[in-house]
Design a protein around this motif. Sequence first.
Motif, PDB file in Angstrom:
ATOM      1  N   GLY A 180      12.099   7.274  10.428  1.00  0.00           N
ATOM      2  CA  GLY A 180      10.558   7.237  10.129  1.00  0.00           C
ATOM      3  C   GLY A 180      10.552   6.151   9.017  1.00  0.00           C
ATOM      4  N   ARG A 181       9.254   5.781   8.929  1.00  0.00           N
ATOM      5  CA  ARG A 181       8.882   4.760   8.056  1.00  0.00           C
ATOM      6  C   ARG A 181       8.095   5.094   6.900  1.00  0.00           C
ATOM      7  NH1 ARG A 181       6.352   1.884  12.935  1.00  0.00           N
ATOM      8  NH2 ARG A 181       5.735   3.972  13.200  1.00  0.00           N
ATOM      9  N   ILE A 182       7.832   4.214   5.864  1.00  0.00           N
ATOM     10  CA  ILE A 182       6.734   4.202   5.076  1.00  0.00           C
ATOM     11  C   ILE A 182       5.638   3.156   5.244  1.00  0.00           C
ATOM     12  CG2 ILE A 182       6.229   4.047   2.547  1.00  0.00           C
ATOM     13  CD1 ILE A 182       8.856   4.712   1.805  1.00  0.00           C
ATOM     14  N   PHE A 183       4.390   3.740   5.088  1.00  0.00           N
ATOM     15  CA  PHE A 183       3.392   2.941   4.987  1.00  0.00           C
ATOM     16  C   PHE A 183       2.654   2.948   3.781  1.00  0.00           C
ATOM     17  CE2 PHE A 183       4.026   3.482   9.673  1.00  0.00           C
ATOM     18  CZ  PHE A 183       3.758   2.369  10.341  1.00  0.00           C
ATOM     19  N   TYR A 184       2.148   1.653   3.161  1.00  0.00           N
ATOM     20  CA  TYR A 184       1.435   1.669   1.934  1.00  0.00           C
ATOM     21  C   TYR A 184       0.296   1.214   2.689  1.00  0.00           C
ATOM     22  CZ  TYR A 184       5.769   1.580  -0.817  1.00  0.00           C
ATOM     23  OH  TYR A 184       6.968   1.686  -1.468  1.00  0.00           O
ATOM     24  N   LEU A 185      -1.016   1.652   1.938  1.00  0.00           N
ATOM     25  CA  LEU A 185      -2.246   1.339   2.228  1.00  0.00           C
ATOM     26  C   LEU A 185      -3.129   1.171   1.165  1.00  0.00           C
ATOM     27  CD1 LEU A 185      -1.797   3.459   5.057  1.00  0.00           C
ATOM     28  CD2 LEU A 185      -3.836   2.283   5.559  1.00  0.00           C
ATOM     29  N   GLY A 186      -3.920   0.085   0.872  1.00  0.00           N
ATOM     30  CA  GLY A 186      -4.452  -0.158  -0.063  1.00  0.00           C
ATOM     31  C   GLY A 186      -5.617  -1.426   0.165  1.00  0.00           C
ATOM     32  N   ALA A 187      -6.616  -1.593  -0.929  1.00  0.00           N
ATOM     33  CA  ALA A 187      -7.492  -2.466  -0.778  1.00  0.00           C
ATOM     34  C   ALA A 187      -7.442  -3.348  -2.064  1.00  0.00           C
ATOM     35  CB  ALA A 187      -8.844  -1.869  -0.698  1.00  0.00           C
ATOM     36  N   GLY A 188      -7.474  -4.655  -2.041  1.00  0.00           N
ATOM     37  CA  GLY A 188      -7.691  -5.383  -3.338  1.00  0.00           C
ATOM     38  C   GLY A 188      -6.258  -5.483  -3.864  1.00  0.00           C
ATOM     39  N   THR A 189      -6.378  -5.191  -5.437  1.00  0.00           N
ATOM     40  CA  THR A 189      -5.055  -5.359  -6.161  1.00  0.00           C
ATOM     41  C   THR A 189      -4.008  -4.378  -5.365  1.00  0.00           C
ATOM     42  OG1 THR A 189      -5.971  -5.985  -7.951  1.00  0.00           O
ATOM     43  CG2 THR A 189      -3.996  -4.762  -8.311  1.00  0.00           C
TER      44      THR A 189
END
Length: 285
Positions: A76-85
């Motif tokens: 498995g993998r890790i996905f980070y999701l975010g916007a801006g900072t």
Amino acid sequence: MDASLTDKDASLTDKESSLPITEQPSHYDHLETRSVIDLLRDMNIEDQKVAPTIEKVLPTVAQLVEQIVPRMRKGGRIFYLGAGTSGRLGVLDASELPPTFGVPPTFVIGLIAGGDTALRNAVEKAEDDSDAGWQELLAHGVNQEDTVIGIAASGTTPYVVGAVEKAHDHGILTGCITSNPHTPLAAAADVAIEMIVGPEFITGSSRMKSGTGQKMILNMISTAVMIRLGRVKGNRMVNMQLTNQKLIDRGTRMLVEALHIDYSKARRLLLLHGSVEKALEEHSL
């Protein structure tokens, strides 16, 4: 009371107290009239609130790490999701792991609303697309061995909330880091890290305390995961990429200490095998 504190600190108006914490007025006012050293001292006062706040959520961070590790052991993998900072911090953490721990760049992936352009420039309305994050995850072949972690100080960013909701609906482990309690993002996540650091020094500027806390928690998650996956021996980065002379020297000194050999021999072993761990393994055969 510090002269920089406003009169309304003692009692927020009803309208102000109903705002999300990340949007509530700063405890400081008339910043443009203050000296540089006073500004810095007050920012430092606020920054000192971050670590104790994170201490309170450590059991939740541990819960997330403990669920991630067995998934990653199965590919498995890790996905980070975010916007801006928030998105930039996720991309930063993901990008630092290959050189530090010798893992492929597909091991932990940072996604930001608006794509790579948004790392340096704001992309108008990118964070308002509630389907874009999930579509990007699908493009990476996200599956039930993966983990999706949404990062949003507000806890309401559509790009992040939408992706975490869809991931959760598809049986994928989801986590989040947010600076407001009881948000749509936290409701969508299996493990919600609610890091409540209070109003920002500049009202609404979540690149400050919230961003600092996000960076600290991301460091904790990724570092603890890498240690559990055997990418660290003792306290050493034995899988670091040998991309410059400083790191070659560091790796050589690790071998000198571990194998009790001279520096030149240790350096030859390191360069021959490409990492401290491989050199130690080959030397022990």
